[in-house]
Scaffold this active site. Structure first.
Site, PDB file in Angstrom:
ATOM      1  N   ALA A   1     -84.588 -43.222 -29.982  1.00 52.44           N
ATOM      2  CA  ALA A   1     -83.420 -43.203 -29.836  1.00 52.44           C
ATOM      3  C   ALA A   1     -82.951 -43.914 -28.384  1.00 52.44           C
ATOM      4  CB  ALA A   1     -82.604 -41.537 -29.446  1.00 52.44           C
TER       5      ALA A   1
ATOM      6  N   ASN B   1     -76.818 -44.715 -24.516  1.00 50.70           N
ATOM      7  CA  ASN B   1     -75.958 -45.475 -24.079  1.00 50.70           C
ATOM      8  C   ASN B   1     -75.190 -44.744 -23.740  1.00 50.70           C
ATOM      9  OD1 ASN B   1     -77.367 -48.012 -25.158  1.00 50.70           O
ATOM     10  ND2 ASN B   1     -77.003 -46.979 -27.382  1.00 50.70           N
TER      11      ASN B   1
ATOM     12  N   GLU C   1     -82.553 -38.185 -24.895  1.00 53.82           N
ATOM     13  CA  GLU C   1     -81.315 -38.529 -25.148  1.00 53.82           C
ATOM     14  C   GLU C   1     -79.530 -38.095 -24.149  1.00 53.82           C
ATOM     15  OE1 GLU C   1     -82.599 -41.459 -25.097  1.00 53.82           O
ATOM     16  OE2 GLU C   1     -83.587 -40.959 -26.169  1.00 53.82           O
TER      17      GLU C   1
ATOM     18  N   HIS D   1     -80.486 -37.905 -20.239  1.00 51.03           N
ATOM     19  CA  HIS D   1     -80.366 -39.139 -19.646  1.00 51.03           C
ATOM     20  C   HIS D   1     -78.871 -39.426 -19.013  1.00 51.03           C
ATOM     21  CE1 HIS D   1     -83.962 -41.734 -19.545  1.00 51.03           C
ATOM     22  NE2 HIS D   1     -83.504 -41.169 -21.123  1.00 51.03           N
TER      23      HIS D   1
END
Ligand code: B3K
Ligand code: ZN
Length: 883
Positions: A262, A265, A298, A301
């Site tokens: 994954a 973004n 993710e 992040h």
């Protein structure tokens, strides 16, 4: 190919302030217009501006609205260089043409199942437009996407949707604006036919965040667990790290063709479908757990990676090691801490230790690379997470939290280095971290030896440590490391003894803090040789060392087998109970490997059987912990401990011990299967996952027996299973042995699941990773199976990656496994260099084997390196493997 060095890092000459991107997506080509406001770092210095660009067709370039003449710039296959930009700030505009339809590298902008999507980390943005493609260029982005409305009804990018509307010719547009500065590797765009599962999350300050998970319409029902995981992660990050989400919208998009798991973004995470889609019928418990941790990863992040990012790619572990640590803690808190720790440590040992002992060994912060993609490794990720964990072990939870708070306070909106993280930990706690930074710069897993002695008269107990770090490529000699050793002492009844103080370097160090007795101390081992002498130790203790695996090292202690059996039975640190069992199992396996090689009869130590039996019958233990404790170390782990790795011997020993344990503990295993089978609705909570883990481990043992009744039992489990965990475990158990039963269930399983590509991938990997003799031929046949294709990374990992994971078949002495891989690497490299280079890594430990195997593997590597048109990705791994 050019090698890039950390020591050559230089600040950029120009920063980018705002970036305006316009995409016109088309079937033949896509046009990208970029308008960038450029600011020189030092005013008045008009240095040339070099922009990265790969596979781009430049249409035009303007500065301050004026089109440049050809003599004002240079373009080659990798750059656009503006020779003399104006001094002071200016606006740069470029128009480029790209061809996502033909992009099989799955890097930059590409198509997956008819939809457009992007992957920019590490250096993929340069395949979208000319840019300074480096993480220390942080800018604010506005993105306008234009596309055919019926083919691409959904248009997404980072940040907030600020405008949308219809255009002529059946086209439409959307404009997205991201209010946060970000490096270009966090840019994302998605356009396609997708539907969303929507939900909301109220943050700790009361803001409402809309959550959307986008998939092709038919997969929407399988996103429930992902949404649960996302909300759990958002809450956990607030509770544990004080981190609140910062936008009003969070999107996740699912794509079937993705090089990795994954991508984080900003506000538009993109996921490989195998890490989102789950239903009890199609996904296993392991899949459910992987989804939880990956969604967490993710999401986390957003603060560790996005708000605070990396100055350069050498600092990758700054965000990845830290974020892995965070996702490990998240999964621990939501499940069982010990079980999670055992899983993580096993992964570290099997993959990272092996990397650290081979030609690709590199520090957590590498010194150089040819292709950055090759450094998304278990060292940067998993060993990096261990480094973060050591800060916490040394500082305690509160001190660690002070450190992360300071880190975010100091560096929000910045691109920083591993030293900055270190400094925040140090400054927030005002402590001396000695030579701790060596963990970032020295490769190799430290080897620590411990000897102990008890002084009956003085009531003192001494632990003497000595450490060495093995040489690794480019680092022949090493300094001693700072190793935190968490430890306790057990008395003869198996209870923890209270620890009062110890002498280190002639100084008395008090352990007790306040009135509470202390049972676990953290020793700071910083020198090549170091002794700790504990005072007031009433009887000869058995030491429990490296509790919870407090440092990523190889520990060799002078504990006897009896001590280890004692720890297995009594240690209050559950991790170390498991560890004691593993050390015993490794010793046993190694001794039998020697027997096998000498053609002696293999034997199973009755004390070992007894130790395993006690664990099996201890109803006070977590069931998944029992399952882990009765599972033998992997064949790779044993091979890593041998002078010359012998896959056939290790496999024979592993099969022998498995079968022998099954024979001796057959009744116990049968009882476990019966007691842990449940007809109730599938639940993914820890209790039920643990129950299934234990049942299926027992089933695996029973299936190894040549016993009609057991074969029937296992087949019955397969037939009556109501979820993928049970069904697949039974299938795997049956597939251990060649024969008709195996063929029948494999055919039945495919028949049932051919419509579901994720389940079919499981079916591929089960077959490819099989130890049945001569399996390379089956795998070759499967390459031509209609459900297989080399363009999809998941399929490649399942079939080809799976095959390389079977020591006996990949390392077959006739070289058939090596040849198979060598040919495929070259085919894959033409399509997708990142995937090809992951595959070629399977060769990297070739020097560990006998001469025959060495020559065969080396020949394949040489053949690969000599091949014309090889990618830098594969070249780097293959050539370094040959050194
Ligand atoms: N940051 C990405 C990894 C990108 C890999 C590029 N070759 C996923 C992650 O670690 O969260
Ligand atoms: Zn990550």
């Amino acid at each position: 190919p050019k090698e890039i060095f950390l020591k050559d890092y230089r600040l950029p000459d120009y920063y980018f302030d705002t970036v305006d991107l316009r995409f016109s997506l088309g079937e033949e080509k896509t046009i990208v217009c970029a308008k960038i406001s450029v600011v020189p770092r030092v005013d008045g210095v008009a240095a040339p501006l070099a922009l990265d660009g790969v596979d781009l067709k430049l249409i035009l370039v303007k500065i301050n609205g004026v089109e440049l003449k050809e003599e004002d710039y240079d373009v080659d296959a990798r750059h656009l260089i503006l020779k003399g930009p104006p001094s002071g700030s200016f606006t740069l505009e470029t128009v480029t043409e790209i061809s996502p339809q033909h992009n099989t590298s799955l890097e930059g902008l590409y198509k997956s199942s008819g939809n457009f999507c992007t992957q920019c980390e590490a250096e993929g943005f340069r395949k979208i437009t000319y840019f300074q493609d480096r993480p220390d260029i942080m800018a604010k982005y506005t993105v306008r996407i234009e596309a055919d409305k019926s083919l691409y009804p959904v248009l997404l990018s980072n940040g907030n949707l600020i405008d949308q509307g219809d255009l002529e010719g059946g086209r439409h547009f959307a404009v997205w604006e991201d209010p946060f500065k970000k490096p270009c590797y966090l840019f994302a765009l998605v356009a396609g036919q997708l539907e969303s599962r929507d939900d909301t999350f109220i943050t700790c300050s009361g803001r409402k965040v809309v959550l959307r998970i986008w998939t092709p319409p038919q997969d929407l029902p399988k996103t429930l667990h992902a949404m649960y995981s996302l909300k759990a992660a958002m809450k956990w990050d607030e509770d544990v790290f004080g981190r609140e989400y910062d936008l009003d919208l969070f999107n996740i998009v699912v794509v079937p063709d993705f090089n990795l798991g994954a991508m984080e973004n900003k506000s538009l995470n993109i996921f490989n479908s195998k890490l989102i889609l789950a239903s009890p019928e199609t996904a296993s418990d392991a899949d459910y757990a992987a989804i939880l941790s990956c969604i967490g990863h993710e999401y986390f992040h957003n603060w560790t990676g996005n708000r605070v990012t990396c100055r350069d790619w050498f600092q990758l572990s700054l965000k990845e090691g830290l974020t892995i640590f965070r996702d490990q803690e998240f999964s621990s808190d939501l499940g069982s801490r010990t079980v999670k720790r055992i899983g993580d440590v096993s992964k570290l040992r099997i993959y990272q230790f092996s990397q650290d002992a081979g030609p690709m060994a590199h520090p957590v912060r590498p010194h150089s690379y040819i292709k950055m993609d090759n450094f998304y490794t278990v060292t940067v990720y998993q060993k990096g997470a261990e480094v973060v964990r050591m800060y916490k072990t040394l500082l305690g939870s509160e001190g660690f939290r002070k450190g992360t708070d300071l880190y975010f306070e100091r560096h929000d909106g910045q691109a920083v280095t591993c030293e900055d993280f270190f400094a925040a930990m140090r400054d927030a706690n005002n402590v001396d971290f000695a030579n701790f930074l060596l963990w970032y710069s020295q490769a190799g897993s430290p080897i620590v030896k411990v000897t102990s002695s008890y002084n009956v008269k003085a009531h003192t107990f001494s632990l003497k440590f000595s450490q060495t770090v093995p040489p690794t490529p480019g680092q022949p000699t090493k300094e001693p490391m700072f190793i935190p050793v968490a430890m306790g002492l057990l008395d003869s009844s198996g209870k923890d003894m209270p620890l009062s103080s110890f002498y280190q370097d002639g100084k008395l160090v008090s352990i007790t803090s306040g009135a509470q007795p202390v049972y676990t101390a953290v020793l700071r081992v910083t020198k090549a040789e170091e002794e700790f002498v504990f005072t007031d130790v009433a009887e000869k203790p058995i030491p429990s060392l490296l509790r919870g695996y407090s440092a990523p090292i190889h520990l060799h202690s002078d504990l006897t087998e009896n001590d280890l059996f004692f720890l297995l039975a009594h240690d209050s640190d559950e991790f170390n109970r498991w560890e004691a069992g593993q050390i015993l199992a490794r010793k046993l396996m190694l001794s039998q490997v020697v027997n096998f090689q000498k053609d002696n009869k293999l034997v199973l130590d009755p004390q070992f059987v007894h130790g395993i039996k006690c664990i099996l019958l201890d109803s006070s233990l977590d069931k998944e912990f029992i399952a882990q404790t009765i599972t033998l170390p992997g064949e790779g782990e044993i091979m890593d401990m041998m002078e010359v790795a012998d896959p056939d011997a290790v496999h024979a020993v592993q099969s022998f011990i498995t079968k022998q344990l099954a024979l001796e503990l057959k009744q116990e295993f049968i009882t476990l299967v019966k007691e842990n089978t449940s007809s109730e609705k599938y639940e993914v909570d820890h209790v039920n996952m643990a129950r299934r883990a234990l049942k299926n481990t027992a089933l695996g043992y029973l299936a190894s027996l040549e016993d009609e009744e057991m074969s029937e039992l296992v087949l019955n489990e397969y037939k009556s299973a109501t979820n993928m965990t049970d069904q697949f475990s039974a299938l795997a158990a049956i597939a251990q042995k060649p024969g008709k039963a195996r063929e029948d269930v494999l055919a039945d399983f495919y028949e049932k699941w051919q419509h579901d590509y994720l389940v079919v991938n499981k079916w591929f990997s089960l077959q490819s990773a099989s130890d049945i003799p001569g399996n390379v031929e089956n795998v070759k046949k499967l390459l031509n199976h209609p459900a297989f294709g080399l363009r999809n990374p998941n399929k490649v990992h399942s079939l080809i990656g799976g095959f390389c994971a079977s020591p006996v078949n990949f390392h077959a002495k006739d070289g058939s496994g090596y040849k198979f891989l060598g040919d495929l690497v070259l085919q894959l490299d033409k399509l997708n260099p990142q995937v090809a280079s992951r595959m070629v890594s399977a060769f990297s430990r070739w020097k560990r084997y006998d001469d025959t195997r060495q020559n065969l593997a080396k020949a394949q590597l040489e053949m690969i390196v000599c091949c014309n048109g090889l990618s830098e990705n594969v070249f780097e791994i293959a050539s370094k493997s040959l050194l």
